[in-house]
Scaffold this motif. Structure first.
Motif, PDB file in Angstrom:
ATOM      1  N   LEU A  95     100.214 -58.192  -2.664  1.00 40.94           N
ATOM      2  CA  LEU A  95     100.470 -58.552  -4.051  1.00 40.94           C
ATOM      3  C   LEU A  95     101.566 -57.681  -4.660  1.00 40.94           C
ATOM      4  CD1 LEU A  95      99.036 -60.591  -5.995  1.00 40.94           C
ATOM      5  CD2 LEU A  95      97.740 -58.641  -6.869  1.00 40.94           C
ATOM      6  N   LEU A  96     102.419 -58.328  -5.441  1.00 36.89           N
ATOM      7  CA  LEU A  96     103.435 -57.651  -6.241  1.00 36.89           C
ATOM      8  C   LEU A  96     103.148 -58.033  -7.683  1.00 36.89           C
ATOM      9  CD1 LEU A  96     106.094 -55.981  -6.372  1.00 36.89           C
ATOM     10  CD2 LEU A  96     107.320 -58.143  -6.058  1.00 36.89           C
ATOM     11  N   SER A  97     102.801 -57.045  -8.523  1.00 34.88           N
ATOM     12  CA  SER A  97     102.288 -57.361  -9.849  1.00 34.88           C
ATOM     13  C   SER A  97     102.854 -56.452 -10.927  1.00 34.88           C
ATOM     14  CB  SER A  97     100.750 -57.217  -9.880  1.00 34.88           C
ATOM     15  OG  SER A  97     100.110 -58.218  -9.159  1.00 34.88           O
ATOM     16  N   GLY A  98     102.716 -56.945 -12.166  1.00 36.66           N
ATOM     17  CA  GLY A  98     102.957 -56.122 -13.333  1.00 36.66           C
ATOM     18  C   GLY A  98     104.287 -55.411 -13.343  1.00 36.66           C
ATOM     19  N   SER A  99     104.244 -54.108 -13.610  1.00 37.89           N
ATOM     20  CA  SER A  99     105.468 -53.316 -13.721  1.00 37.89           C
ATOM     21  C   SER A  99     106.221 -53.249 -12.402  1.00 37.89           C
ATOM     22  CB  SER A  99     105.144 -51.905 -14.211  1.00 37.89           C
ATOM     23  OG  SER A  99     104.263 -51.241 -13.315  1.00 37.89           O
ATOM     24  N   ASP A 100     105.496 -53.346 -11.269  1.00 38.87           N
ATOM     25  CA  ASP A 100     106.175 -53.343  -9.969  1.00 38.87           C
ATOM     26  C   ASP A 100     107.078 -54.568  -9.822  1.00 38.87           C
ATOM     27  OD1 ASP A 100     104.980 -50.967  -9.218  1.00 38.87           O
ATOM     28  OD2 ASP A 100     103.332 -51.939  -8.149  1.00 38.87           O
ATOM     29  N   LEU A 109     112.751 -50.704  -2.709  1.00 41.72           N
ATOM     30  CA  LEU A 109     112.371 -50.986  -1.332  1.00 41.72           C
ATOM     31  C   LEU A 109     112.380 -49.724  -0.482  1.00 41.72           C
ATOM     32  CD1 LEU A 109     114.422 -54.244  -0.631  1.00 41.72           C
ATOM     33  CD2 LEU A 109     112.073 -54.060  -1.480  1.00 41.72           C
ATOM     34  N   ALA A 110     111.587 -49.753   0.590  1.00 46.26           N
ATOM     35  CA  ALA A 110     111.636 -48.677   1.570  1.00 46.26           C
ATOM     36  C   ALA A 110     113.027 -48.649   2.198  1.00 46.26           C
ATOM     37  CB  ALA A 110     110.561 -48.899   2.637  1.00 46.26           C
ATOM     38  N   LEU A 218     115.131 -63.504   2.723  1.00 47.09           N
ATOM     39  CA  LEU A 218     114.416 -64.562   2.013  1.00 47.09           C
ATOM     40  C   LEU A 218     113.352 -63.980   1.088  1.00 47.09           C
ATOM     41  CD1 LEU A 218     113.969 -67.318   4.754  1.00 47.09           C
ATOM     42  CD2 LEU A 218     115.521 -67.338   2.801  1.00 47.09           C
ATOM     43  N   THR A 219     112.650 -62.944   1.547  1.00 44.90           N
ATOM     44  CA  THR A 219     111.623 -62.332   0.702  1.00 44.90           C
ATOM     45  C   THR A 219     112.241 -61.781  -0.579  1.00 44.90           C
ATOM     46  OG1 THR A 219     110.277 -61.726   2.626  1.00 44.90           O
ATOM     47  CG2 THR A 219     109.850 -60.545   0.576  1.00 44.90           C
ATOM     48  N   TYR A 220     113.302 -61.011  -0.426  1.00 51.39           N
ATOM     49  CA  TYR A 220     113.927 -60.384  -1.596  1.00 51.39           C
ATOM     50  C   TYR A 220     114.465 -61.433  -2.570  1.00 51.39           C
ATOM     51  CZ  TYR A 220     116.947 -57.469  -4.451  1.00 51.39           C
ATOM     52  OH  TYR A 220     117.540 -56.846  -5.518  1.00 51.39           O
ATOM     53  N   GLU A 221     115.203 -62.398  -2.081  1.00 54.94           N
ATOM     54  CA  GLU A 221     115.802 -63.386  -2.979  1.00 54.94           C
ATOM     55  C   GLU A 221     114.743 -64.260  -3.642  1.00 54.94           C
ATOM     56  OE1 GLU A 221     118.714 -63.160  -3.909  1.00 54.94           O
ATOM     57  OE2 GLU A 221     119.745 -62.017  -2.353  1.00 54.94           O
ATOM     58  N   THR A 222     113.648 -64.534  -2.934  1.00 55.30           N
ATOM     59  CA  THR A 222     112.557 -65.307  -3.534  1.00 55.30           C
ATOM     60  C   THR A 222     111.941 -64.547  -4.696  1.00 55.30           C
ATOM     61  OG1 THR A 222     112.056 -66.444  -1.452  1.00 55.30           O
ATOM     62  CG2 THR A 222     110.303 -66.353  -3.098  1.00 55.30           C
ATOM     63  N   VAL A 223     111.678 -63.258  -4.500  1.00 55.22           N
ATOM     64  CA  VAL A 223     111.119 -62.453  -5.586  1.00 55.22           C
ATOM     65  C   VAL A 223     112.069 -62.415  -6.780  1.00 55.22           C
ATOM     66  CG1 VAL A 223     110.396 -60.134  -6.286  1.00 55.22           C
ATOM     67  CG2 VAL A 223     109.693 -61.043  -4.069  1.00 55.22           C
ATOM     68  N   MET A 254     108.282 -54.341   1.763  1.00 57.52           N
ATOM     69  CA  MET A 254     109.003 -55.179   0.809  1.00 57.52           C
ATOM     70  C   MET A 254     108.385 -55.113  -0.589  1.00 57.52           C
ATOM     71  SD  MET A 254     111.592 -56.363   2.380  1.00 57.52           S
ATOM     72  CE  MET A 254     112.161 -57.474   1.092  1.00 57.52           C
ATOM     73  N   GLY A 255     107.406 -54.233  -0.769  1.00 60.58           N
ATOM     74  CA  GLY A 255     106.830 -54.011  -2.093  1.00 60.58           C
ATOM     75  C   GLY A 255     105.505 -54.684  -2.349  1.00 60.58           C
ATOM     76  N   PHE A 256     104.978 -55.415  -1.366  1.00 59.97           N
ATOM     77  CA  PHE A 256     103.724 -56.143  -1.550  1.00 59.97           C
ATOM     78  C   PHE A 256     102.557 -55.302  -1.033  1.00 59.97           C
ATOM     79  CE2 PHE A 256     106.942 -59.343  -1.764  1.00 59.97           C
ATOM     80  CZ  PHE A 256     106.459 -60.293  -2.651  1.00 59.97           C
ATOM     81  N   LYS A 257     101.952 -54.559  -1.947  1.00 57.66           N
ATOM     82  CA  LYS A 257     100.852 -53.679  -1.583  1.00 57.66           C
ATOM     83  C   LYS A 257      99.605 -54.485  -1.241  1.00 57.66           C
ATOM     84  CE  LYS A 257     102.562 -50.265  -4.905  1.00 57.66           C
ATOM     85  NZ  LYS A 257     102.271 -49.547  -6.175  1.00 57.66           N
TER      86      LYS A 257
END
Length: 296
Positions: A95-100, A109-110, A218-223, A254-257
């Protein structure tokens, strides 16, 4: 990069269409999914007499969670915050949520993923595919490649996939983000948005083109498309797959904890024992229960 492929537009011009839970239920019925309205909420049959809300991050009140159909041997639903005390398990999500989500960009990103993204920007042309018709054969080939790599199961028939993707993009207005490598379609994401949640429903990447880091691109551009909308608070990148540590590591990079959302669930004893025996990883994704039987 070559010109924008037929039926597509630059990813910077893409937008998302947000639907309600009721509209999603209607669309699912048109796709052949069995749904019911119970206690004012829409539920779907997901196989084996198991049911879940059509909008599975809707965070229902506890009073709305129960057996939605008489032919139900199991159900699970996320709960709203004030009812978490009655939770019987958890749903592990990427999940990628809120302020993130609000602050998401290259800098968040890492380091490894930033390097992969720079490579993808050089090699992959990411677009918003608004008309899949000119690309249906290639979309099917990409899907078959992805399924063979991950599941080893039987790929969908061309006619079924073509009709399904066309319906979801043209009629349901879902987002189809596609990546082309040297003019060849190499992967795609299919995204639906319900209320304040965006679901990355399908991720299909051709094995031959993985070295281009198309998955990262694709992940980055979708977000970034979802972030621009402004009304989305959560992006779901599937449920956590403990049996695929490399995939989980990629999503987290990719930021999805991995987030464990409280759920209320029930399984008939025989069904629970059967799933624990045959597919403990599925039980974990539904209820947060590990193969050893402990709640995560």
């Amino acid at each position: 990069m070559t010109g924008v492929p037929t039926g597509c537009r630059p990813i910077g011009e893409a937008s998302v269409a947000v639907k309600s839970e009721a509209v999603l239920a209607q669309q699912l019925r048109r796709r052949g999914v069995r749904t019911v309205l119970a206690r004012g909420r829409h539920w779907m049959h997901v196989g084996g007499l198991f049911w879940q809300p059509v909008h599975w991050l809707a965070r229902l009140p506890a009073a709305a969670v129960g057996r939605p159909h008489r032919l139900c041997l199991g159900f699970a639903s996320t709960l709203r915050a004030e009812d978490e005390k009655v939770a019987t398990g958890s749903m592990p999500l990427h999940l990628l949520s809120g302020s993130d989500l609000e602050t998401y960009d290259v800098s968040t990103l890492a380091a490894k993923r930033r390097n992969q993204l720079r490579k993808a920007w050089k090699m992959v042309q990411v677009v918003d595919m608004r008309d899949p018709a000119p690309h249906l054969r290639r979309l099917h080939e990409v899907t078959c490649s992805a399924i063979a790599r991950f599941r080893g199961g039987k790929p969908p028939a061309f006619e079924r996939l073509a009709a399904g993707l066309t319906r979801r993009v043209r009629d349901d207005r879902d987002l189809l983000v596609a990546g082309f490598v040297e003019g060849t379609l190499a992967g795609y994401f299919l995204v639906s948005c319900v209320d304040d949640v965006a679901y990355i429903d399908q991720v299909m990447l051709d094995t031959e083109y993985l070295s281009s880091d198309i998955g990262t691109g694709l992940t980055y551009e979708t977000v970034m498309v979802i972030k621009r909308h402004g009304g989305i608070r959560h992006v779901v990148y599937g449920r956590h797959s403990s049996e695929r540590p490399h995939l989980s590591s990629f999503k987290e990079g990719m930021g999805f904890k991995v987030s464990a959302w409280p759920v209320k669930y029930w399984l008939a004893p025989l069904l629970r024992h059967y799933v624990m025996w045959r597919a403990p990883e599925k039980l974990y994704r539904l209820t947060g229960t590990s193969p050893q039987g402990a709640a995560c």
